[in-house]
Design a protein around this motif. Structure first.
Motif, PDB file in Angstrom:
ATOM      1  N   SER A 211       0.856  -1.186   0.000  1.00 18.17           N
ATOM      2  CA  SER A 211       0.000   0.000   0.000  1.00 18.17           C
ATOM      3  C   SER A 211       0.890   1.232   0.000  1.00 18.17           C
ATOM      4  O   SER A 211       1.879   1.299   0.723  1.00 18.17           O
ATOM      5  CB  SER A 211      -0.919  -0.001   1.222  1.00 18.17           C
ATOM      6  OG  SER A 211      -1.742   1.136   1.213  1.00 18.17           O
ATOM      7  N   PHE A 212       0.557   2.207  -0.818  1.00 19.87           N
ATOM      8  CA  PHE A 212       1.357   3.411  -0.867  1.00 19.87           C
ATOM      9  C   PHE A 212       0.516   4.545  -1.439  1.00 19.87           C
ATOM     10  O   PHE A 212      -0.552   4.323  -1.991  1.00 19.87           O
ATOM     11  CB  PHE A 212       2.619   3.218  -1.720  1.00 19.87           C
ATOM     12  CG  PHE A 212       2.346   2.724  -3.111  1.00 19.87           C
ATOM     13  CD1 PHE A 212       2.432   1.371  -3.395  1.00 19.87           C
ATOM     14  CD2 PHE A 212       1.996   3.605  -4.124  1.00 19.87           C
ATOM     15  CE1 PHE A 212       2.162   0.904  -4.660  1.00 19.87           C
ATOM     16  CE2 PHE A 212       1.733   3.144  -5.397  1.00 19.87           C
ATOM     17  CZ  PHE A 212       1.821   1.781  -5.665  1.00 19.87           C
ATOM     18  N   SER A 213       0.995   5.751  -1.304  1.00 24.10           N
ATOM     19  CA  SER A 213       0.321   6.924  -1.848  1.00 24.10           C
ATOM     20  C   SER A 213       1.211   7.557  -2.904  1.00 24.10           C
ATOM     21  O   SER A 213       2.378   7.860  -2.655  1.00 24.10           O
ATOM     22  CB  SER A 213       0.030   7.939  -0.733  1.00 24.10           C
ATOM     23  OG  SER A 213      -0.436   9.152  -1.280  1.00 24.10           O
TER      24      SER A 213
ATOM     25  N   MET B  50      -3.741  -4.964  -3.087  1.00 21.27           N
ATOM     26  CA  MET B  50      -3.379  -3.613  -3.493  1.00 21.27           C
ATOM     27  C   MET B  50      -4.600  -2.771  -3.832  1.00 21.27           C
ATOM     28  O   MET B  50      -4.631  -1.565  -3.573  1.00 21.27           O
ATOM     29  CB  MET B  50      -2.447  -3.655  -4.704  1.00 21.27           C
ATOM     30  CG  MET B  50      -1.107  -4.316  -4.477  1.00 21.27           C
ATOM     31  SD  MET B  50      -0.121  -4.388  -5.989  1.00 21.27           S
ATOM     32  CE  MET B  50       0.038  -2.648  -6.397  1.00 21.27           C
ATOM     33  N   LEU B  51      -5.607  -3.403  -4.414  1.00 21.60           N
ATOM     34  CA  LEU B  51      -6.738  -2.660  -4.952  1.00 21.60           C
ATOM     35  C   LEU B  51      -7.611  -2.013  -3.887  1.00 21.60           C
ATOM     36  O   LEU B  51      -8.287  -1.022  -4.153  1.00 21.60           O
ATOM     37  CB  LEU B  51      -7.605  -3.596  -5.809  1.00 21.60           C
ATOM     38  CG  LEU B  51      -6.969  -4.132  -7.095  1.00 21.60           C
ATOM     39  CD1 LEU B  51      -7.904  -5.134  -7.761  1.00 21.60           C
ATOM     40  CD2 LEU B  51      -6.658  -2.989  -8.053  1.00 21.60           C
TER      41      LEU B  51
ATOM     42  N   PHE C 163     -16.312  -0.083  -6.212  1.00 19.56           N
ATOM     43  CA  PHE C 163     -16.211   1.357  -6.390  1.00 19.56           C
ATOM     44  C   PHE C 163     -16.641   2.055  -5.109  1.00 19.56           C
ATOM     45  O   PHE C 163     -17.757   1.864  -4.633  1.00 19.56           O
ATOM     46  CB  PHE C 163     -17.075   1.817  -7.565  1.00 19.56           C
ATOM     47  CG  PHE C 163     -16.745   1.118  -8.862  1.00 19.56           C
ATOM     48  CD1 PHE C 163     -15.598   1.448  -9.568  1.00 19.56           C
ATOM     49  CD2 PHE C 163     -17.564   0.116  -9.347  1.00 19.56           C
ATOM     50  CE1 PHE C 163     -15.285   0.796 -10.757  1.00 19.56           C
ATOM     51  CE2 PHE C 163     -17.266  -0.540 -10.533  1.00 19.56           C
ATOM     52  CZ  PHE C 163     -16.121  -0.204 -11.236  1.00 19.56           C
ATOM     53  N   GLY C 164     -15.743   2.850  -4.567  1.00 26.10           N
ATOM     54  CA  GLY C 164     -16.037   3.560  -3.323  1.00 26.10           C
ATOM     55  C   GLY C 164     -14.748   3.978  -2.646  1.00 26.10           C
ATOM     56  O   GLY C 164     -13.638   3.800  -3.166  1.00 26.10           O
TER      57      GLY C 164
ATOM     58  N   GLU D 242      -7.116   4.213  -4.755  1.00 21.87           N
ATOM     59  CA  GLU D 242      -6.963   4.848  -6.071  1.00 21.87           C
ATOM     60  C   GLU D 242      -5.496   4.993  -6.458  1.00 21.87           C
ATOM     61  O   GLU D 242      -5.159   4.914  -7.647  1.00 21.87           O
ATOM     62  CB  GLU D 242      -7.652   6.210  -6.068  1.00 21.87           C
ATOM     63  CG  GLU D 242      -9.169   6.122  -5.907  1.00 21.87           C
ATOM     64  CD  GLU D 242      -9.833   7.485  -5.966  1.00 21.87           C
ATOM     65  OE1 GLU D 242      -9.092   8.482  -6.083  1.00 21.87           O
ATOM     66  OE2 GLU D 242     -11.071   7.547  -5.906  1.00 21.87           O
ATOM     67  N   ASP D 243      -4.620   5.210  -5.478  1.00 17.47           N
ATOM     68  CA  ASP D 243      -3.198   5.314  -5.791  1.00 17.47           C
ATOM     69  C   ASP D 243      -2.661   3.999  -6.347  1.00 17.47           C
ATOM     70  O   ASP D 243      -1.838   3.978  -7.272  1.00 17.47           O
ATOM     71  CB  ASP D 243      -2.403   5.700  -4.539  1.00 17.47           C
ATOM     72  CG  ASP D 243      -2.678   7.122  -4.106  1.00 17.47           C
ATOM     73  OD1 ASP D 243      -2.968   7.952  -4.985  1.00 17.47           O
ATOM     74  OD2 ASP D 243      -2.611   7.404  -2.903  1.00 17.47           O
ATOM     75  N   ALA D 244      -3.131   2.895  -5.796  1.00 21.28           N
ATOM     76  CA  ALA D 244      -2.711   1.587  -6.307  1.00 21.28           C
ATOM     77  C   ALA D 244      -3.240   1.357  -7.718  1.00 21.28           C
ATOM     78  O   ALA D 244      -2.539   0.811  -8.577  1.00 21.28           O
ATOM     79  CB  ALA D 244      -3.200   0.483  -5.369  1.00 21.28           C
TER      80      ALA D 244
END
Length: 298
Positions: A2-4, A39-40, A58-59, A64-66
């Motif tokens: 996980s990352f931004s 990741m998603l 979706f939510g 979103e970064d991944a």
């Protein structure tokens, strides 16, 4: 993982350059992105049952970064190396995973759905093979045709065939065997680690078993070969989704139609049935295909 992207652009650049390095230095055919589900979503797919409802995909729980990183990775790989193939290992069924980036997708070529094998066993690294779960230690002593067939081996082999055919015909649009082709290798794959004193003893697959004429692994191979040849003839993997018409828990019977074929499975441990009524889309006589008969009875 996980990352931004907004705070870790160095990490993104490293990951993307790493993909290019493997392509440039080793000329890979492509990449399988492991554990894409983790990741998603911010919840990493933990404790989540994906039913196909769009609200699950979706939510604010979607990372979103991944998504952007995966799109960048696929864009770069396919732009610089048109021959490159990318595969996403995913259990969630994220819509658009294998659509092009221009269409708003993530750009993968294929999706490896890991939810199907988990329906049978929790397929983890170092776990036993499906055949070993079915037949256990008798695989070391009773797989020879020189010995009488035991109930455990007989039942295990037949279930192994049924499970493969059901997965092949009902599971989706593609079929991929496990490493070693999973013809019942008695050893499981266990890489050297502290827990086994860094041993290489179980870091292997016994590919030679299928070549021994007196071992029943040849029967498992024959069924797998004929199953794939039968699919080549009728094309159910490329057909539309199967229509399940009977799902009887008490009788342990499942019936479905796909590619103009009628599949009838009986998983009951002791009951066989005569004059069993099932629903069909089109009335008429249904001839029994003998493409798998020899392999299924051997």
């Amino acid at each position: 993982m996980s990352f931004s992207l907004s705070h870790s652009w160095e990490v993104v650049r490293f990951l993307l350059s790493n993909l290019r390095w493997w392509m440039e230095e080793y000329h890979f055919d492509g990449f399988r992105f492991d554990a894409v589900t983790s990741m998603l979503y911010h919840h990493h797919g933990i404790g989540t049952s994906f039913s196909g409802n769009y609200s699950e995909y979706f939510g604010t729980h979607v990372d979103e970064d991944a998504l952007v990183y995966l799109m960048l990775a696929n864009h770069i790989l396919h732009r610089l190396y048109p021959q490159c193939i990318t595969v996403a290992e995913d259990v969630s069924g994220m819509p658009g995973l294998c659509r092009s980036i221009e269409e708003g997708g993530l750009g993968f070529d294929y999706r490896l759905t890991m939810a199907v094998p988990d329906k049978w066993i929790q397929a983890l690294v170092g776990d036993k093979s499906l055949a070993f779960w079915l037949m256990d230690k008798e695989m070391y002593t009773n797989m020879s045709t020189l010995n009488a067939m035991t109930p455990v081996i007989d039942r295990g082999i037949q279930l192994h065939k049924l499970i493969r055919l059901l997965t092949h015909s009902l599971g989706g649009e593609g079929y991929l065997n496990f490493m070693g082709n999973e013809f019942g290798h008695p050893e499981w794959l266990d890489f050297p680690r502290k827990g086994n004193d860094e041993s290489y003893y179980y870091a292997r697959r016994q590919f030679n078993l299928v070549d021994s004429e007196h071992l029943r692994y040849r029967q498992l191979y024959a069924f797998d070969r004929d199953m794939n040849l039968t699919e080549d003839k009728y094309g159910w993997l490329a057909a539309g989704q199967a229509a399940v018409t009977t799902l009887n828990q008490a009788d342990k019977v499942i019936v479905f139609e796909r590619a103009n074929l009628l599949f009838i499975f009986n998983f009951h441990p002791c009951n066989s049935y005569n004059d069993y009524r099932v629903a069909v889309e089109h009335a008429g006589k249904y001839p029994f295909t003998r493409d798998l008969k020899k392999a299924s009875t051997s």
